[in-house]
Design an enzyme around this catalytic site. Structure first.
Site, PDB file in Angstrom:
ATOM      1  N   TYR A 209       1.870 -10.578   2.632  1.00 51.66           N
ATOM      2  CA  TYR A 209       2.220  -9.469   1.927  1.00 51.66           C
ATOM      3  C   TYR A 209       3.646  -9.600   1.337  1.00 51.66           C
ATOM      4  O   TYR A 209       3.967  -9.030   0.068  1.00 51.66           O
ATOM      5  CB  TYR A 209       2.228  -8.374   3.177  1.00 51.66           C
ATOM      6  CG  TYR A 209       2.733  -7.092   2.521  1.00 51.66           C
ATOM      7  CD1 TYR A 209       1.922  -6.248   1.690  1.00 51.66           C
ATOM      8  CD2 TYR A 209       3.930  -6.534   2.913  1.00 51.66           C
ATOM      9  CE1 TYR A 209       2.222  -5.086   1.479  1.00 51.66           C
ATOM     10  CE2 TYR A 209       4.287  -5.310   2.650  1.00 51.66           C
ATOM     11  CZ  TYR A 209       3.745  -4.535   1.741  1.00 51.66           C
ATOM     12  OH  TYR A 209       4.142  -3.332   1.207  1.00 51.66           O
ATOM     13  N   LYS A 213       4.635  -8.943  -2.728  1.00 56.97           N
ATOM     14  CA  LYS A 213       5.604  -8.176  -3.158  1.00 56.97           C
ATOM     15  C   LYS A 213       6.717  -8.543  -3.977  1.00 56.97           C
ATOM     16  O   LYS A 213       7.405  -8.064  -4.916  1.00 56.97           O
ATOM     17  CB  LYS A 213       6.118  -7.248  -2.094  1.00 56.97           C
ATOM     18  CG  LYS A 213       5.080  -6.140  -1.296  1.00 56.97           C
ATOM     19  CD  LYS A 213       4.637  -5.160  -2.387  1.00 56.97           C
ATOM     20  CE  LYS A 213       3.485  -4.412  -2.043  1.00 56.97           C
ATOM     21  NZ  LYS A 213       3.117  -3.491  -2.905  1.00 56.97           N
TER      22      LYS A 213
END
Length: 331
Positions: A209, A213
């Site tokens: 994750y 990002k």
């Protein structure tokens, strides 16, 4: 003569020090103005029309039916856009479209059900075809996916890993590839990409994750510079915790706003930086997040942040495992 020379040197250093102090003071005044006072670009630049609803341009929002995405859909409609809603569940899309049209009579909505974790090229083509006749001026790349719980990368489920990459990176690029050329042709448009402090801090136990990002940070800056020459605005919204199902935070606070407050702050500060001063095409819209952003970016050592993030993620993981064990025993 020596005394005069020494006095001149001392006076020069004093003036230099005073100038440095003045620059620092002005910088902090500007930082305060960025976070609390200065407003961003008016949405009318992109074709919003509150006075004659239904005649304005369109905004497309991915992950549109919950949390931040839902608020972007509602508030952009409130500001005079027609709305294209894209999310997984048809029933939620229909209900949200009806709600928007009821709240803001004259506003038009359209929707397309799409699960970005398993989306096919044909579905992206269908989305492009569905919207081909619409004057889409604003794209909100809000859809995102995180881990079910923090987990060491070496223990990560490959299926979950692939889904996070598909939603956060691949889907965002494919949707943007559909609409960015249209915005460039109309010579006015806005693309907002939902970022995360996890990408900025490289959060351990959320490696995939965080990496996705971090990708959006670099990608948004590169895309922003490319599209600047076409009069299209691009910004990454650097986001800390917001009350949502993804964050798993249920109670709002000064640090954790409700989606409604967060989105309002973002739409009021388009093309500003707030706490992301010095980082092109980046906005940290919520004031408390902005101060945390500035402090952690310019003052706190990166190694300390990594260790703190690891400790926090590990604690979250332990609590999630205990909760899962309790639920299993209750069955």
């Amino acid at each position: 003569m020596v005394g005069c020379a020494r006095e001149t040197v001392v006076t020069g250093f004093a003036c230099f020090g005073a100038a440095i102090a003045l620059c620092i003071a002005l910088y902090f005044v500007y930082l305060f103005l960025e976070i609390h006072v200065l407003s961003g670009t008016s949405l009318t630049k992109y074709g919003a029309n509150k006075k004659s609803r239904g005649t304005g341009s369109w905004a497309l929002v991915t992950g549109a039916t919950d949390g931040i995405g839902r608020e972007f859909s509602v508030q952009l409609a409130q500001n005079g856009f027609n709305i294209v809603l894209v999310s997984r569940t048809v029933e939620k899309l229909v209900a949200l479209g009806a709600d928007i049209e009821s709240k803001y009579p004259g506003t038009k909505t359209a929707h397309y059900a799409m699960d970005f974790a398993v989306a096919t090229p044909a579905q992206y083509e269908e989305l492009a075809k569905l919207t081909s006749h619409l004057d889409v001026a604003v794209l909100i790349n809000n859809v995102g996916l995180s881990h079910a719980m923090p987990v060491p990368f070496i223990e990560m489920d490959p299926v979950e890993m692939n889904k996070i990459v598909m939603v956060n990176i691949v889907a965002t690029q494919h949707v943007t590839r559909i609409f960015a050329p249209r915005l460039a042709r109309r010579k006015a448009g806005l693309i907002l990409n939902l970022g995360s402090f996890s990408g900025q801090w490289a959060t351990p136990l959320l490696t995939t994750y965080a990496g996705s990002k971090a990708f959006l940070i670099a990608w948004s800056q590169a895309l922003g510079e490319e599209l600047r020459h076409e009069n299209v605005d691009v910004q990454l919204l650097n986001t800390f915790f917001v009350v949502s199902s993804m964050s798993k935070v249920r109670r709002p606070s000064a640090m954790v706003p409700m989606p409604k407050s967060y989105v309002r702050a973002a739409l009021q500060r388009i093309n500003r930086s707030s706490g992301a001063l010095g980082r092109p095409y980046t906005l940290t819209p919520w004031p408390v997040h902005a101060y945390v952003d500035w402090i952690t970016n310019y003052i706190v050592p990166r190694g300390f942040l990594l260790r703190k993030a690891y400790s926090t993620s590990l604690d979250t993981r332990r609590r999630a495992i205990r909760k899962a064990e309790r639920e299993l025993k209750a069955l």
